[in-house]
Scaffold this active site. Structure first.
Site, PDB file in Angstrom:
ATOM      1  N   ARG A   1      -1.803  -0.966 -10.018  1.00  0.00           N
ATOM      2  CA  ARG A   1      -0.602  -1.766 -10.267  1.00  0.00           C
ATOM      3  C   ARG A   1      -0.954  -3.246 -10.361  1.00  0.00           C
ATOM      4  O   ARG A   1      -2.056  -3.654  -9.965  1.00  0.00           O
ATOM      5  CB  ARG A   1       0.394  -1.557  -9.113  1.00  0.00           C
ATOM      6  CG  ARG A   1       0.640  -0.093  -8.757  1.00  0.00           C
ATOM      7  CD  ARG A   1       0.994   0.056  -7.271  1.00  0.00           C
ATOM      8  NE  ARG A   1       1.057   1.452  -6.860  1.00  0.00           N
ATOM      9  CZ  ARG A   1       2.156   2.190  -6.813  1.00  0.00           C
ATOM     10  NH1 ARG A   1       3.305   1.655  -7.155  1.00  0.00           N
ATOM     11  NH2 ARG A   1       2.117   3.434  -6.422  1.00  0.00           N
TER      12      ARG A   1
ATOM     13  N   GLY B   1       0.809  -1.209   0.000  1.00  0.00           N
ATOM     14  CA  GLY B   1       0.000   0.000   0.000  1.00  0.00           C
ATOM     15  C   GLY B   1       0.843   1.259   0.000  1.00  0.00           C
ATOM     16  O   GLY B   1       2.066   1.230   0.129  1.00  0.00           O
TER      17      GLY B   1
ATOM     18  N   ASP C   1       8.599   6.379   8.012  1.00  0.00           N
ATOM     19  CA  ASP C   1       8.273   7.764   8.361  1.00  0.00           C
ATOM     20  C   ASP C   1       7.374   8.442   7.339  1.00  0.00           C
ATOM     21  O   ASP C   1       6.881   9.549   7.562  1.00  0.00           O
ATOM     22  CB  ASP C   1       9.549   8.585   8.573  1.00  0.00           C
ATOM     23  CG  ASP C   1      10.444   8.665   7.328  1.00  0.00           C
ATOM     24  OD1 ASP C   1       9.983   8.309   6.220  1.00  0.00           O
ATOM     25  OD2 ASP C   1      11.616   9.066   7.464  1.00  0.00           O
TER      26      ASP C   1
ATOM     27  N   GLY D   1       2.595   3.774   1.468  1.00  0.00           N
ATOM     28  CA  GLY D   1       3.145   4.047   2.790  1.00  0.00           C
ATOM     29  C   GLY D   1       3.671   5.450   2.964  1.00  0.00           C
ATOM     30  O   GLY D   1       3.936   5.879   4.090  1.00  0.00           O
TER      31      GLY D   1
ATOM     32  N   ASP E   1       4.576  -4.326  -7.521  1.00  0.00           N
ATOM     33  CA  ASP E   1       3.863  -3.123  -7.072  1.00  0.00           C
ATOM     34  C   ASP E   1       4.392  -1.870  -7.767  1.00  0.00           C
ATOM     35  O   ASP E   1       3.846  -0.780  -7.551  1.00  0.00           O
ATOM     36  CB  ASP E   1       3.961  -2.971  -5.554  1.00  0.00           C
ATOM     37  CG  ASP E   1       5.392  -2.985  -5.048  1.00  0.00           C
ATOM     38  OD1 ASP E   1       6.042  -4.034  -5.184  1.00  0.00           O
ATOM     39  OD2 ASP E   1       5.870  -1.966  -4.531  1.00  0.00           O
ATOM     40  N   ASN E   2       5.409  -2.016  -8.607  1.00  0.00           N
ATOM     41  CA  ASN E   2       5.956  -0.888  -9.372  1.00  0.00           C
ATOM     42  C   ASN E   2       5.703  -1.053 -10.865  1.00  0.00           C
ATOM     43  O   ASN E   2       6.431  -0.482 -11.679  1.00  0.00           O
ATOM     44  CB  ASN E   2       7.461  -0.756  -9.130  1.00  0.00           C
ATOM     45  CG  ASN E   2       7.791  -0.369  -7.706  1.00  0.00           C
ATOM     46  OD1 ASN E   2       6.958   0.203  -7.012  1.00  0.00           O
ATOM     47  ND2 ASN E   2       8.991  -0.682  -7.267  1.00  0.00           N
TER      48      ASN E   2
ATOM     49  N   ASP F   1       7.647   4.950 -10.422  1.00  0.00           N
ATOM     50  CA  ASP F   1       8.574   4.724  -9.311  1.00  0.00           C
ATOM     51  C   ASP F   1      10.034   4.754  -9.772  1.00  0.00           C
ATOM     52  O   ASP F   1      10.623   3.732 -10.100  1.00  0.00           O
ATOM     53  CB  ASP F   1       8.257   3.430  -8.565  1.00  0.00           C
ATOM     54  CG  ASP F   1       7.015   3.576  -7.703  1.00  0.00           C
ATOM     55  OD1 ASP F   1       6.773   4.687  -7.211  1.00  0.00           O
ATOM     56  OD2 ASP F   1       6.280   2.598  -7.528  1.00  0.00           O
TER      57      ASP F   1
END
Length: 483
Positions: free
Chosen positions: A179, A86, A121, A88, A252-253, A262
């Site tokens: 994706r 997901g 983060d 992030g 996922d890319n 990405d």
């Protein structure tokens, strides 16, 4: 500011995303604003109001009509399946319909923690933001399907990776952020209803003419797979012809739309070596230059596996899925020949020309030649018989004989070569210099100068150094994704 949002993805069932807002930053400051792209997206904004642009595209001020979400997806990362990844560190503000009638996503990347952050983060250092801005806009100028960069904003806070770096946020524009991993997410959960919803949504958004034209007995899931295979074959062939190395071809890319997405550890190859790897996290060379077609097919096979689960009887669609995955390599090879044909001045190549291409690549490898500049030498040689090249007289003779067989003039051959072989690419050492100036001195003038050059890739810049490969002391061997 007015952004004409129409947010179709946010109208899908709630399990497709998590509603979340960007996390505020202390001192947003605009680094770059893509005014031409904003006009294309029908965004009304005053480019002189840099304070407002910084607030909106840092996420500190949500524009009217935004419906921010973090998208859910899974993915194979370096061959290992992770059932929940997901967004992030990214938030999809919403969608607009552009001047061409195409729906486009507006996403903030580096916008802080989301429910999918998994302890991260949620932020982005300035280096990867500037790299993605430069390379994605360069790829667009080169004609490669790609996400675009609308804005870059400095956040006024530090991001800690190997060391403290200035934080930044990039606004990424995409045909969509759907994706392969989005389909894997629902397949892993056995959620057939969500898979079918996603198939229908993807076809309507990206391939509206495909289903009506497909055989009636062909499931919608296989119609979508057929379209994605064709798009990805064309995309990867274009990458390969430019010496582009994505660096992190996880599922996922890899988009359903066929856009490059990405740009974390990406790079352009200089010295030709098919095993070239730059990504610091690709320790085994899984995503080396020469592996990219094979990995693309592997990823598409994972998409096929997920899409089979959209059918009540997955086994009934298996033969069609196998056929479509098997069609990838022939489609890729045909696209590769077309791309390389252009670089050699030929409008059309066939399998009999494969040996000519491979012999050229073998000689570039033996000579440790720069991939981009070698084709410029061939352009010069086609117009000036004595122009120097790194290739052998034997290969040159075979190439010139092949050109003589073509039903085109020398001028036409040179024109297609120039179109296929850029003068300028975003070379690693130049990108590194730009990042260092921004990190160390908050100096963005080098970034703006390089951006202007790489977005006009067919024009030779005044500074010839921008066309040349790195000197030995300038070479950059590793790139980093910024997560």
């Amino acid at each position: 500011m007015k952004i004409p949002f129409d947010n179709s993805y946010a109208r899908l069932p709630e399990r497709f995303f998590a509603r979340t807002s960007p996390v505020r930053v202390p001192e947003p400051a605009l680094i770059a604003w893509n005014e031409a792209l904003s006009a294309e997206l029908n965004i009304l904004a005053d480019p002189s109001d840099t304070s407002l642009l910084a607030r909106v595209f840092s996420g500190n001020q949500l524009p009217e009509g935004a419906d921010p979400v973090a998208q859910a997806y899974a993915g194979h990362q370096f061959g290992q399946f992770v059932p929940q990844l997901g967004d992030g560190r990214a938030v999809l503000l919403g969608e607009v319909v552009d001047q061409h009638g195409q729906r486009r996503d507006i996403q903030l990347k580096g916008a802080g923690r989301t429910p999918f952050s998994r302890g991260g983060d949620g932020r982005a250092p300035i280096g990867p933001v500037l790299r993605e801005y430069l390379v994605s806009e360069a790829m667009h100028a080169l004609g490669v399907p790609t996400t675009r960069a609308l804005a870059a904003v400095r956040t006024g806070e530090s991001v800690f990776r190997d060391y403290a770096q200035p934080g930044a946020i990039i606004t990424r524009i995409a045909a969509s952020h759907i994706r392969i991993g989005t389909f894997q997410y629902f397949a892993a959960r056995g959620d057939q209803e969500a898979l079918n919803t996603l198939v229908d949504h993807s076809l309507a958004r990206h391939y509206p003419d495909a289903l009506p034209q497909a055989p009636k007995e062909m499931p919608a899931s296989m119609v979508l797979l057929e379209q994605v295979v064709a798009r990805q074959a064309q995309l990867v062939a274009h990458w390969m012809s430019l010496g582009f190395i994505h660096g992190v071809m996880n599922t996922d890319n890899m988009t359903i739309s066929g856009e490059t997405i990405d740009y974390g550890p990406c790079a352009f190859m200089e010295q030709y070596d098919p095993q070239t790897v730059f990504s610091a996290i690709d320790r085994d060379g899984r995503y080396a230059w020469h592996n990219q077609p094979r990995i693309a097919q592997w990823n598409l096979a994972r998409l096929a596996e997920a899409l089979l689960n959209a059918n009540d009887d997955p086994s009934s669609a298996l033969p069609e899925a196998e056929r479509l995955i098997g069609s990838f390599m022939p489609q890729y090879e045909a696209a590769w020949r077309q791309r390389m044909g252009g670089k050699l001045g030929l409008h059309q190549l066939d399998e009999s020309d494969d040996a000519l291409i491979q012999q050229l690549l073998d000689e570039l490898y033996q000579q440790q030649a720069d991939f981009t500049q070698s084709f410029h030498q061939l352009i010069a040689r086609r117009t000036h018989a004595q122009a120097p090249t790194v290739v052998s007289a034997q290969w040159l003779s075979a190439w010139l004989d092949r050109l003589a067989q073509a039903d085109t003039t020398v001028d036409e051959q040179v024109a297609v070569m120039r179109q296929s072989s850029p003068s300028v690419i975003p070379r690693n050492h130049l990108v590194a210099e730009v990042i260092a100036a921004a990190e160390d001195d908050a100096d963005y003038a080098p970034f703006q100068r390089l951006l202007a050059v790489v977005t006009a890739p067919q024009h030779a810049p005044e500074d010839a150094r921008l066309m040349q490969p790195a000197e030995p002391q300038e070479r950059v061997f590793r790139t980093f994704c910024g997560t």
